[in-house]
Design a protein around this motif. Sequence first.
Motif, PDB file in Angstrom:
ATOM      1  N   LYS A 150      42.235  27.782  33.685  1.00 60.25           N
ATOM      2  CA  LYS A 150      41.327  28.848  33.140  1.00 60.25           C
ATOM      3  C   LYS A 150      40.422  29.324  34.189  1.00 60.25           C
ATOM      4  CE  LYS A 150      37.137  27.379  31.368  1.00 60.25           C
ATOM      5  NZ  LYS A 150      36.050  28.378  31.905  1.00 60.25           N
ATOM      6  N   PRO A 151      40.486  30.695  34.222  1.00 57.87           N
ATOM      7  CA  PRO A 151      39.946  31.343  35.390  1.00 57.87           C
ATOM      8  C   PRO A 151      38.576  30.838  35.322  1.00 57.87           C
ATOM      9  CG  PRO A 151      41.318  32.861  34.383  1.00 57.87           C
ATOM     10  CD  PRO A 151      41.426  31.788  33.404  1.00 57.87           C
ATOM     11  N   TYR A 152      37.896  30.745  36.886  1.00 48.24           N
ATOM     12  CA  TYR A 152      36.496  30.125  37.024  1.00 48.24           C
ATOM     13  C   TYR A 152      35.939  31.838  37.297  1.00 48.24           C
ATOM     14  CZ  TYR A 152      32.324  28.204  38.946  1.00 48.24           C
ATOM     15  OH  TYR A 152      31.034  27.642  39.152  1.00 48.24           O
ATOM     16  N   TYR A 153      34.823  31.947  36.548  1.00 44.97           N
ATOM     17  CA  TYR A 153      33.956  33.100  36.628  1.00 44.97           C
ATOM     18  C   TYR A 153      32.963  33.065  37.446  1.00 44.97           C
ATOM     19  CZ  TYR A 153      37.145  36.195  33.589  1.00 44.97           C
ATOM     20  OH  TYR A 153      37.906  37.124  33.223  1.00 44.97           O
ATOM     21  N   LEU A 154      32.517  33.950  38.086  1.00 43.41           N
ATOM     22  CA  LEU A 154      31.049  34.062  38.786  1.00 43.41           C
ATOM     23  C   LEU A 154      30.366  35.313  38.424  1.00 43.41           C
ATOM     24  CD1 LEU A 154      31.889  33.321  42.536  1.00 43.41           C
ATOM     25  CD2 LEU A 154      30.863  31.732  40.781  1.00 43.41           C
ATOM     26  N   ASN A 155      29.107  35.082  38.158  1.00 43.86           N
ATOM     27  CA  ASN A 155      28.215  36.284  38.204  1.00 43.86           C
ATOM     28  C   ASN A 155      27.814  36.907  39.369  1.00 43.86           C
ATOM     29  OD1 ASN A 155      25.084  37.582  37.524  1.00 43.86           O
ATOM     30  ND2 ASN A 155      26.534  37.922  35.928  1.00 43.86           N
ATOM     31  N   ALA A 156      28.091  38.031  39.746  1.00 49.65           N
ATOM     32  CA  ALA A 156      27.873  38.736  41.154  1.00 49.65           C
ATOM     33  C   ALA A 156      27.555  39.964  41.034  1.00 49.65           C
ATOM     34  CB  ALA A 156      28.871  38.322  42.164  1.00 49.65           C
ATOM     35  N   LYS A 157      26.997  40.551  42.167  1.00 51.38           N
ATOM     36  CA  LYS A 157      26.672  42.066  42.158  1.00 51.38           C
ATOM     37  C   LYS A 157      27.861  42.951  42.666  1.00 51.38           C
ATOM     38  CE  LYS A 157      21.700  41.070  43.172  1.00 51.38           C
ATOM     39  NZ  LYS A 157      21.359  41.488  41.816  1.00 51.38           N
ATOM     40  N   ASP A 158      28.075  43.917  41.895  1.00 53.11           N
ATOM     41  CA  ASP A 158      29.136  44.642  42.367  1.00 53.11           C
ATOM     42  C   ASP A 158      28.607  45.836  43.590  1.00 53.11           C
ATOM     43  OD1 ASP A 158      27.610  46.732  41.141  1.00 53.11           O
ATOM     44  OD2 ASP A 158      29.084  47.067  39.352  1.00 53.11           O
ATOM     45  N   ALA A 159      29.576  46.796  43.772  1.00 53.11           N
ATOM     46  CA  ALA A 159      28.870  47.694  44.761  1.00 53.11           C
ATOM     47  C   ALA A 159      27.838  48.656  44.675  1.00 53.11           C
ATOM     48  CB  ALA A 159      30.227  48.510  45.204  1.00 53.11           C
ATOM     49  N   ASN A 160      27.558  48.827  43.262  1.00 46.12           N
ATOM     50  CA  ASN A 160      26.429  49.776  42.913  1.00 46.12           C
ATOM     51  C   ASN A 160      25.324  48.603  42.474  1.00 46.12           C
ATOM     52  OD1 ASN A 160      27.954  52.032  42.970  1.00 46.12           O
ATOM     53  ND2 ASN A 160      28.836  51.343  40.798  1.00 46.12           N
ATOM     54  N   GLY A 161      25.424  47.384  42.975  1.00 46.87           N
ATOM     55  CA  GLY A 161      24.075  46.523  42.697  1.00 46.87           C
ATOM     56  C   GLY A 161      23.900  45.911  41.257  1.00 46.87           C
ATOM     57  N   ASN A 162      24.731  46.226  40.394  1.00 44.41           N
ATOM     58  CA  ASN A 162      24.796  45.625  38.996  1.00 44.41           C
ATOM     59  C   ASN A 162      25.475  44.296  38.814  1.00 44.41           C
ATOM     60  OD1 ASN A 162      23.969  48.400  38.152  1.00 44.41           O
ATOM     61  ND2 ASN A 162      26.157  49.007  38.277  1.00 44.41           N
ATOM     62  N   ASP A 163      24.790  43.436  38.129  1.00 43.59           N
ATOM     63  CA  ASP A 163      25.376  42.220  37.743  1.00 43.59           C
ATOM     64  C   ASP A 163      26.524  42.259  36.993  1.00 43.59           C
ATOM     65  OD1 ASP A 163      23.360  41.173  39.478  1.00 43.59           O
ATOM     66  OD2 ASP A 163      21.928  40.979  37.461  1.00 43.59           O
ATOM     67  N   VAL A 164      27.648  41.402  37.335  1.00 44.00           N
ATOM     68  CA  VAL A 164      28.954  41.624  36.323  1.00 44.00           C
ATOM     69  C   VAL A 164      29.552  40.256  36.705  1.00 44.00           C
ATOM     70  CG1 VAL A 164      29.368  44.164  36.637  1.00 44.00           C
ATOM     71  CG2 VAL A 164      30.373  42.594  38.620  1.00 44.00           C
ATOM     72  N   ASP A 165      30.386  39.884  35.765  1.00 40.10           N
ATOM     73  CA  ASP A 165      31.162  38.590  35.702  1.00 40.10           C
ATOM     74  C   ASP A 165      32.653  38.940  36.245  1.00 40.10           C
ATOM     75  OD1 ASP A 165      29.121  36.981  34.458  1.00 40.10           O
ATOM     76  OD2 ASP A 165      29.952  37.488  32.442  1.00 40.10           O
ATOM     77  N   ILE A 166      32.683  38.206  37.139  1.00 34.02           N
ATOM     78  CA  ILE A 166      34.086  38.457  37.836  1.00 34.02           C
ATOM     79  C   ILE A 166      35.009  37.159  37.970  1.00 34.02           C
ATOM     80  CG2 ILE A 166      33.345  40.414  39.115  1.00 34.02           C
ATOM     81  CD1 ILE A 166      33.007  38.623  41.584  1.00 34.02           C
ATOM     82  N   LYS A 167      36.289  37.223  38.337  1.00 38.44           N
ATOM     83  CA  LYS A 167      36.891  36.224  38.565  1.00 38.44           C
ATOM     84  C   LYS A 167      37.866  36.460  39.904  1.00 38.44           C
ATOM     85  CE  LYS A 167      41.249  37.526  36.020  1.00 38.44           C
ATOM     86  NZ  LYS A 167      42.247  37.174  34.880  1.00 38.44           N
ATOM     87  N   TYR A 168      38.553  35.445  40.463  1.00 35.83           N
ATOM     88  CA  TYR A 168      39.276  35.647  41.792  1.00 35.83           C
ATOM     89  C   TYR A 168      40.297  36.591  41.524  1.00 35.83           C
ATOM     90  CZ  TYR A 168      41.273  34.679  46.130  1.00 35.83           C
ATOM     91  OH  TYR A 168      42.153  34.544  47.537  1.00 35.83           O
TER      92      TYR A 168
END
Length: 262
Positions: A150-168
């Motif tokens: 199961k992919p492990y997700y992080l909540n991180a800031k994208d290039a625009n400074g928005n908070d998004v959930d991302i996987k590797y």
Amino acid sequence: MAIISGSLFAQTTNTQQSKKSDKEQRKLKKIAIFREQEEGENVFQRDFSLGARLNTDGWSGFLEMGYRKNRKIVNYFQFEFAEKKDHKEVKRQSSDYSFTQRPFIYGKQNNFYQAKLGIGQRYLIGGKANKNGVEVDAIYYGGVSVGLLKPYYLNAKDANGNDVDIKYDPNNPGNFLIPEKINGAGGFGKGWDNLSVVPGLHAKLGMRFDWAHFNEVVSALEVGVNAEMYTKKIPIMVNEQNKQFFFNGYVSLQFGKRWNKR
């Protein structure tokens, strides 16, 4: 006439005594079986138990059903659900920590769960001398494993400074590996719609110690070693060498009931 009456009386008396004797023998037999079941040798034909296992590389929970083959051997089936963890997994807080942010594991790529089904035998080494004794069994067991990534997700800031959930993504790691950009873990519910299945095999050897006061109850501690092989290497951490073969030690506790088939 007196002779006939006497003969009939004697026959009736003998029949009553015979019935009484048979009844007493059955009662004594039941008492002996009860004592044997409760305090002496385990003679129950079936058992069911559930338990939890702590592994050197994770945890698991399991259900077990046993069928006695003979005095020394019990065949058993077991279903187990487990999770493996890498020894480098450490929970961290983001640099701008707040109570709303979940701790995260830096560099974790996937959660790795396993659903296992197998068959084994318990071989009696030493029975209980009495109800305060401990039954000791050798364990050998093996079966199939269904690995679930199961992919492990992080909540991180994208290039625009928005908070998004991302996987590797190995082709575009992005902010996944930049600690300053990570807010926290994405949550346990993330990634279940993107599972991947990895088949495998597993086997274990161990010793079981059942200390229950009565044989109709299962109260056991088990220690041993477990080996697992999967059809491909399992990517749990980004910067660690992936493994296809896993070997661990374990200790487990289980509780349940025994009974005779009807």
